[in-house]
Design an enzyme around this catalytic site. Structure first.
Site: not given
Length: 446
Positions: A64, A70, A364, A385
């Protein structure tokens, strides 16, 4: 009556500190290396093994970059996991920029509508001040993503790739928010002058035209139709011509998003378990899917996530990633840093207290792609992630089960995994929370 700090008080604190010789060693280490490097527990880092009994094959992580998208990346990652498997794709990505464009456009309209709705409220009141504090931003929630997909569909990344401002969103957010606050002044002034709702809507229409221009110049214009071309893992070429974003989602993703629900763990006194909640003035698409959470105990939340992973489907989840985590190691573990021994004092807030006293909230969103079960119970989780391959283990993190207990607040699972009692609880009319409630926080960590 307030008591000021005296010279004698400071002298006492200094004498107490320096009477303990080890504090000098800790001070030297901390001043040179920082708090976390000094407090790091190497045994905890070694214990976080990157092997899992239940694991979904995913592939290369996305990035990102310098944006707070996110929640969007995590959701689109869950879609592409399915696509990569079904259509034999190699590290395929959906366009985050396409979804980002429509999110910012819809958030702008949501903000202007909120300004009209609160036009009779005082400018310095808490509600209007809260609305004006952030007209729009990168962050979001699962239900906000669903509203965007329902309305606009999705497209491959090759059709609407990243731009400078999609990957580095600060300046675009600043320009857009300046324009929206200027628009808020005009709408409130016109309202006070007695203009009709029809007149205000015409003014707002001109404002949205300017927003659209800002977004197109910064992010590009979203395609209405496109050709989808790719080679699969067997090196076979495929072409789908003149397909729309909605047709693409239905044909290549095919998930019924109405089947997925947001499960939260918010152990605060004002939020009983097995009740549903929503948050006032939280959303992006006017008329879209309302935010709705079902609050459950942590063991139930984890069991639901495990069941979905065991069925080979990844899980979108929201957490407070900045607590007890290390980006380089790719570890999230409550034992990773021993602040109590380092500073010689307790840090003992409960999860509920951290929410109530603004010490923690959802910041997040990532994806659960594996779990290690011992006698049927999880002890660590595999996390995908969206910070690129340089973070963690080629972009993947390992999260201890204790960390999940303390700092994970939300998972999104198929409602087929819910018990009948939870399905009945989900059907309840949601309790409205104030806009500034901690469960109204958005996932937007960079």
């Amino acid at each position: 009556m307030a008591k000021e700090i005296s010279v004698k008080m400071v002298e006492k604190y200094s004498n107490n500190l320096n009477a303990q010789v080890h504090n000098q060693v800790i001070k030297n280490a901390m001043m040179k290396n920082g708090i976390d490097a000094t407090a790091e527990n190497n045994h905890a880092a070694v214990a976080m093994n990157q092997v899992f009994s239940e694991e979904i094959q995913t592939g290369k992580v996305s990035n990102q970059k310098q944006s707070g998208r996110c929640w969007m990346f995590a959701a689109l990652n869950t879609f592409r996991h399915k696509m990569n498997s079904v259509f034999k794709l190699n590290d395929f990505e959906l366009s985050q920029n396409y979804t980002n464009f429509w999110d910012k456009f819809e958030k702008s309209n949501f903000f202007l509508e909120s300004i009209l709705e609160t036009a009779d409220q005082p400018l310095d009141g808490r509600l209007v001040s809260w609305i004006l504090s952030t007209p729009q931003q990168d962050g979001g929630q699962w239900d906000m993503l669903v509203s965007l997909i329902d309305k606009y569909g999705v497209v491959p990344k090759q059709v609407m790739p990243e731009t400078f401002q999609s990957s580095n969103s600060r300046k675009l957010n600043a320009v857009l928010n300046a324009k929206l606050r200027e628009d808020a002044i005009k709408l409130r002034n016109f309202h006070n002058e007695g203009k009709s709702r029809e007149e205000l809507e015409q003014v707002k229409d001109n404002m949205l035209s300017e927003v659209y221009k800002i977004l197109v110049l910064s992010l590009g214009e979203p395609p209405k139709t496109f050709d989808f071309e790719y080679r699969d893992k067997d090196n076979e070429f495929h072409r789908d011509q003149g397909i729309t974003p909605h047709e693409f989602y239905k044909k290549y993703v095919g998930l019924n998003l109405d089947d997925y629900v947001s499960i939260i763990n918010a152990p605060t006194k004002d939020k009983p378990y097995e009740k549903t909640y929503t948050v006032q003035f939280l959303g992006n698409v006017v008329g879209g899917k309302p935010i709705k959470y079902l609050n459950v105990d942590m063991e139930t939340l984890k069991q639901l996530a495990v069941r979905q992973i065991k069925d080979n489907e990844s899980v979108w989840f929201g957490c407070d990633v900045g607590k007890f985590s290390n980006r380089d190691h790719g570890i999230m573990d409550t034992d990773l840093y021993d602040y109590e021994k380092t500073f010689g004092m307790p840090f003992q807030m409960t999860k509920g207290e951290r929410l109530d006293y603004m010490e923690s909230c959802l910041t997040h969103a990532m994806v659960l792609t594996g779990v290690n079960l011992v006698d049927g119970k999880p002890n660590r989780w595999k996390v995908e992630n969206s910070w690129g391959e340089k973070a963690g283990n080629k972009g993947y993190y390992v999260m201890s089960d204790k960390w999940m207990d303390e700092y994970t607040y939300q998972v999104v699972v198929n409602k087929k995994y819910l018990s009948e009692d939870l399905k009945n609880a989900l059907d309840q009319e949601p309790i409205e929370l104030q806009p500034w409630d901690p469960m109204g926080s958005l996932a937007m960590m960079k």
